[in-house]
Design a protein around this motif. Structure first.
Motif, PDB file in Angstrom:
ATOM      1  N   ASN B  89      16.496  76.203 -17.998  1.00 32.63           N
ATOM      2  CA  ASN B  89      16.595  76.305 -16.536  1.00 32.63           C
ATOM      3  C   ASN B  89      17.219  77.638 -16.158  1.00 32.63           C
ATOM      4  O   ASN B  89      18.269  77.991 -16.684  1.00 32.63           O
ATOM      5  CB  ASN B  89      17.495  75.203 -15.985  1.00 32.63           C
ATOM      6  N   LEU B  90      16.578  78.347 -15.242  1.00 33.20           N
ATOM      7  CA  LEU B  90      17.159  79.588 -14.737  1.00 33.20           C
ATOM      8  C   LEU B  90      18.206  79.205 -13.701  1.00 33.20           C
ATOM      9  O   LEU B  90      17.906  79.020 -12.531  1.00 33.20           O
ATOM     10  CB  LEU B  90      16.060  80.452 -14.113  1.00 33.20           C
ATOM     11  N   GLU B  93      20.100  81.296 -10.262  1.00 34.54           N
ATOM     12  CA  GLU B  93      19.589  81.432  -8.902  1.00 34.54           C
ATOM     13  C   GLU B  93      19.536  80.097  -8.169  1.00 34.54           C
ATOM     14  O   GLU B  93      18.764  79.926  -7.236  1.00 34.54           O
ATOM     15  CB  GLU B  93      18.195  82.073  -8.949  1.00 34.54           C
ATOM     16  N   LEU B  94      20.377  79.170  -8.609  1.00 28.06           N
ATOM     17  CA  LEU B  94      20.336  77.842  -7.991  1.00 28.06           C
ATOM     18  C   LEU B  94      21.383  77.713  -6.879  1.00 28.06           C
ATOM     19  O   LEU B  94      22.370  78.444  -6.831  1.00 28.06           O
ATOM     20  CB  LEU B  94      20.584  76.758  -9.046  1.00 28.06           C
ATOM     21  N   ASP B  96      24.270  75.461  -4.617  1.00 26.00           N
ATOM     22  CA  ASP B  96      25.455  74.677  -4.990  1.00 26.00           C
ATOM     23  C   ASP B  96      25.094  73.292  -5.516  1.00 26.00           C
ATOM     24  O   ASP B  96      25.573  72.868  -6.560  1.00 26.00           O
ATOM     25  CB  ASP B  96      26.363  74.505  -3.762  1.00 26.00           C
ATOM     26  N   GLU B  98      22.235  72.199  -6.548  1.00 20.88           N
ATOM     27  CA  GLU B  98      21.433  72.250  -7.773  1.00 20.88           C
ATOM     28  C   GLU B  98      22.329  72.526  -8.978  1.00 20.88           C
ATOM     29  O   GLU B  98      22.144  71.948 -10.046  1.00 20.88           O
ATOM     30  CB  GLU B  98      20.348  73.324  -7.641  1.00 20.88           C
TER      31      GLU B  98
END
Lengths: 445, 247
Positions: B89-90, B93-94, B96, B98
C-alpha cells in the motif's frame, strides 16, 4: 481477516492505494461503527457510575429542565382532563347567565363588579316564561357564592363540615352532571311549596347512612332539618376536592331558610349547537329589556358557554407553556454548557487514551462517536432522572391538585435531553477526534 | 507529498516494491517548521527496503530522527516528501482515516510505556484493535484469548494493568500488537521501562515471534537490544548511516 487473501493480493502490490481503499471497504464497514458505539456506550455508563456525585451535579441543569417540562405538561394535562370532563361538560349546548362573565381579565372583572347586577329569582321566572324555543332551563344558587365557604351537615352523632349547599330548580338534575343514584330529585310540587327536602351526595350518604337506607331520614343542614329524598351517583374528585360532598335543596326552600334574596345562575339548554347563538341573543335581549338597559350600554350580566371557558383555558395554557418553554430552554442551555465543560475536561484528561486508541486504528469518526455517545448518554441519564423526579412530583401534586403524566411528555423529555447532550457534545467530541495521534500519545497521564 | 507531486516522478518512485518486500521507502523527508524562518530537517532522504520475515533494528542516538522515522513507518505521520509503501500500500499519500485503517490492519505497536488503557482488563485491551476493525464480539474474544495465550498470560486476562507487573504489562501490549495479525510489529524501546532480566524475557518473546514468521521492526538506542535483530539500520542526522547485517 485470514492470511490467505493477503498473500494472494501481494502479487498486485504496486496498485497500493487502490488496495487500501479496497481493504477499507472490506472491514471498516458498518459493524465497526456499531461495535465501537457499543464500547462507547458502556464506557459512558462506567464513567457515570465511577463519579456519581460529579455526574449528578453535572446533570443538574438537564434534570431540572426535564423535571420542569414534564411536571408542567402533567399538570396542564391533568387540568385538561378535568376541564374536558367537567367544566366543558356543563351540559351539551348549555349557556349560563350569571352576574359576571367568567374567565375575563382582572381589570374588566373589577369594572364588572361595580356595574353588574346579580340575577334574581324573578329574572329567572321571567326568562322561563318569555324565552322561546329552549330545551330546558334551570336556576341554582350556592352558599359559597356569597360567603365563600360551606356549611355543616349533621345526622345524629355524625357531622360533616364544609358541605356545599345549593338551591336548585327541579330541572337542574336533567342539565348537570349529577345523576340520581337512589330515590329521586325533588318535584315541582315540592319546589313550589318550599318543602324541606334534600338531595345529597355520596360522601354524606357514606358518612351518615353506611348501613341504612338514607331515604326518608332527616338530616340537619345549617340548623334546619331536611328529609332526604334522593342520593346522587358518585362523581369523584377534582383538584383533590371531593365533588360528592353536597346538599341540594329546592331554590325556594333555600331562599326561605338561608338567604333572603338569592343570587342565581340561570342555565339554558338549546336543542342543538346551531340554536345556541340565537338563543343567547334572545336571552340577552330579554334581560336587557327587563333591566331597561339603553341601546349603547354594555351588558351588566354575563353569558357564559363552555366554549368561553375553553378559549379562556387555552389562553391560559398558552401562557403557561410559553413561560415553561422559556424556563426549560434556559435550564437546558445551562445544563448543556455544563456538560460541554465536563466533556472538554474529560477530553483533556483522556488525551493519552485517545492517542492509544488512534494508534490502534480508531478513526476520527470512532473517537467522535465515542465522545458524542458519552455526552448523549450522560444527558439522557439526566433526562431519565428528570422523568423519575417528575413522576414523584406529579404523584404528590395529584394529591392536592391534579396531575397526570402524559406519555408524550416523557418521550419529549428524554428526546430533548439527549438532543441537548449530543448538541453540546459536538464541540468536545470534534476536538477529541481532531487530536494528532503522536501529540496525544506523548501527553502524560 | 505536495512537493513530490510537483516534480515529475522518476521510474523508481512510481514502481512499487517487488514481491516479498514488506516496507519500502523512497527518499523520505520530514521537515518541521519551527516558526517562519526556521525549518528543522528531521529526515533527509531516507530510502530502504525491508523484506518479509526480517527482524530489523533501527538504532541511533537521540535527535537522530529515529523517532520521526518510527512515526512514519507506524503511519502515525506522513512524510513531507517521498514515498512509503507498506505491504504493497502506498501509504504516504493516504488521509488520516485511511492511515488509521492501515494502523489497525497492518501495524502492531509495542511502546516503551506500554500504553494500555488503565481502566480496562488485559483482555479488553487486547480486544481494542479488533473493535475498530469491526470483528464480532464472539470472534473478538476468541482471538484476544488466543493472543494472550501466545504471550503466556491466559491466566491473567481479567486483570487490570495496575494488577500486573511491568513485564506482564508489556506482554499484554505484545498480545495487543499481535491480535489483528499485522504485517509488522513495531516496537519502540520495548524494554526501556523494564529491568534487565524482564527486558531479556520480552526480547526472547520477540525472538519467538520472529521465528513464528512475524516481521519485527525494533527502535532502540541500546546495542544489547539491537543485537537480537538480524539487521541494524543506523540512523544519524536524519540519514541512514550504516545498514548492518548481523549473523
Amino acid at each position: 481477516m485470514s492470511d490467505g487473501p493477503r498473500n494472494a493480493s501481494r502479487q498486485e502490490a504496486s496498485v497500493g492505494k487502490d488496495r487500501a481503499a479496497q481493504l477499507r471497504h472490506e472491514h471498516h464497514g458498518l459493524y465497526s461503527v456499531w461495535s465501537a458505539s457499543r464500547e462507547a456506550f458502556w464506557l459512558a455508563l462506567e464513567a457515570l457510575r465511577a463519579h456519581k456525585l460529579r455526574s449528578f451535579l453535572t446533570l443538574l441543569g438537564v434534570v431540572i429542565a426535564t423535571t420542569t417540562l414534564i411536571v408542567v405538561m402533567s399538570i396542564v394535562n391533568g387540568m385538561n382532563l378535568y376541564i374536558s370532563e367537567r367544566i366543558a361538560n356543563l351540559g351539551v349546548n348549555v349557556f349560563i347567565l350569571h352576574r359576571f362573565q367568567w374567565a375575563q381579565g382582572y381589570e374588566s372583572f373589577i369594572k364588572a363588579r361595580r356595574r353588574n347586577l346579580p340575577l334574581r329569582m324573578e329574572e329567572y321566572e321571567f326568562l322561563k316564561e318569555n324565552l322561546v324555543g329552549y330545551k330546558n332551563i334551570c336556576a341554582d344558587s350556592r352558599l359559597g357564592d356569597i360567603e365563600g365557604g360551606g356549611i355543616d351537615a349533621r345526622y345524629r352523632g355524625h357531622a360533616i363540615e364544609d358541605v356545599r349547599l345549593e338551591g336548585t330548580t327541579p330541572s337542574f338534575i336533567d342539565m348537570r352532571e349529577e345523576k340520581v343514584g337512589i330515590g329521586r330529585y325533588f318535584t315541582d310540587s315540592e319546589y313550589q311549596h318550599s318543602a324541606m327536602v334534600c338531595f345529597i351526595g355520596q360522601d354524606l350518604a357514606d358518612e351518615f347512612f353506611p348501613n341504612t337506607d338514607p331515604l326518608g331520614k332527616e338530616i340537619t343542614v345549617g340548623g334546619a332539618n331536611f328529609r332526604v329524598v334522593g342520593v346522587a351517583e358518585r362523581i369523584g374528585t377534582a383538584f383533590g376536592v371531593s365533588l360528592d360532598r353536597f346538599v341540594e335543596v329546592p331554590l325556594t326552600t333555600y331562599q326561605k331558610v338561608f338567604v333572603a334574596r338569592v343570587q342565581v345562575s340561570v342555565s339554558v339548554q338549546a336543542w342543538n349547537s346551531q340554536q345556541m347563538l340565537a338563543l343567547e341573543d334572545e336571552a340577552r335581549t330579554l334581560l336587557r329589556a327587563r333591566r331597561h338597559l339603553p341601546y349603547k350600554e354594555d351588558d351588566n350580566f354575563g353569558i357564559n358557554a363552555s366554549d368561553t371557558l375553553m378559549s379562556a383555558w387555552k389562553r391560559l395554557t398558552g401562557t403557561i407553556f410559553a413561560v415553561t418553554i422559556g424556563i426549560v430552554a434556559v435550564f437546558m442551555v445551562v445544563g448543556g454548557i455544563v456538560i460541554m465543560n465536563i466533556m472538554l475536561a474529560s477530553v483533556t484528561e483522556r488525551t493519552h487514551e485517545i492517542g492509544i486508541r488512534k494508534s490502534l486504528g480508531a478513526r476520527r469518526r470512532d473517537i467522535l462517536m465515542q465522545f458524542l455517545i458519552e455526552s448523549g448518554v450522560t444527558a439522557a441519564t439526566g433526562g431519565a432522572l428528570g422523568v423519575l423526579f417528575s413522576f414523584i412530583i406529579s404523584r404528590i401534586v395529584a394529591v392536592y391538585f391534579t396531575s397526570s403524566v402524559p406519555v408524550h411528555a416523557v418521550v419529549i423529555g428524554l428526546a430533548l435531553s439527549t438532543a441537548v447532550g449530543l448538541f453540546f457534545g459536538i464541540y468536545p467530541a470534534s476536538k477529541a477526534a481532531r487530536l494528532d495521534p503522536i501529540e496525544a500519545l506523548r501527553t502524560e497521564t | 507529498m505536495t512537493m513530490a507531486s510537483q516534480v515529475a516522478p522518476s521510474l523508481e518512485e512510481t514502481i512499487g516494491p517487488a514481491d516479498g518486500i514488506v516496507i519500502k521507502t523512497h527518499d523520505l523527508w520530514k521537515t518541521y517548521e519551527m516558526g517562519e524562518a526556521i525549518a528543522v530537517q528531521a529526515l533527509c532522504g531516507v530510502s530502504f527496503e525491508i523484506e518479509r520475515g526480517e527482524y530489523v533494528a533501527i538504532m541511533g542516538p537521540s535527535g537522530s530522527g529515529k523517532s520521526t522515522l518510527m512515526n512514519l513507518i507506524g503511519c502515525l505521520d506522513t512524510p513531507s516528501q517521498g514515498r512509503y509503501w507498506l505491504n504493497g500500500n502506498l501509504v504516504s499519500e493516504l488521509s488520516d482515516d485511511e492511515l488509521a485503517h492501515i494502523r489497525n490492519k497492518e501495524i502492531g505497536f509495542v511502546f516503551q510505556t506500554f500504553n494500555l488503557l488503565a481502566r480496562a482488563s488485559a483482555l479488553h485491551n487486547v480486544e481494542l484493535p479488533l473493535i475498530y476493525s469491526g470483528v464480532t464480539a464472539l470472534e473478538r474474544r476468541e482471538r484476544a484469548e488466543e493472543a494472550l495465550r501466545k504471550v503466556e498470560l491466559a491466566d491473567r486476562m481479567h486483570h487490570k494493568p495496575n494488577e500486573l507487573s511491568g513485564g506482564q504489562r508489556q506482554r499484554v501490549a505484545v498480545a495487543r500488537a499481535l491480535v489483528n495479525d499485522p504485517s509488522i510489529i513495531l516496537a519502540d524501546e520495548p524494554t526501556g521501562n523494564l529491568d534487565t532480566a524482564t527486558g531479556e524475557e520480552i526480547m526472547k518473546l520477540f525472538d519467538r515471534l520472529h521465528e513464528g514468521g512475524n516481521n519485527i521492526v525494533l527502535v532502540t538506542h541500546e546495542h544489547d537490544i539491537a543485537a537480537h535483530a538480524h539487521r541494524i539500520l543506523h540512523i544519524r542526522d536524519g540519514r541512514i548511516d550504516r545498514d548492518e547485517r548481523v549473523q
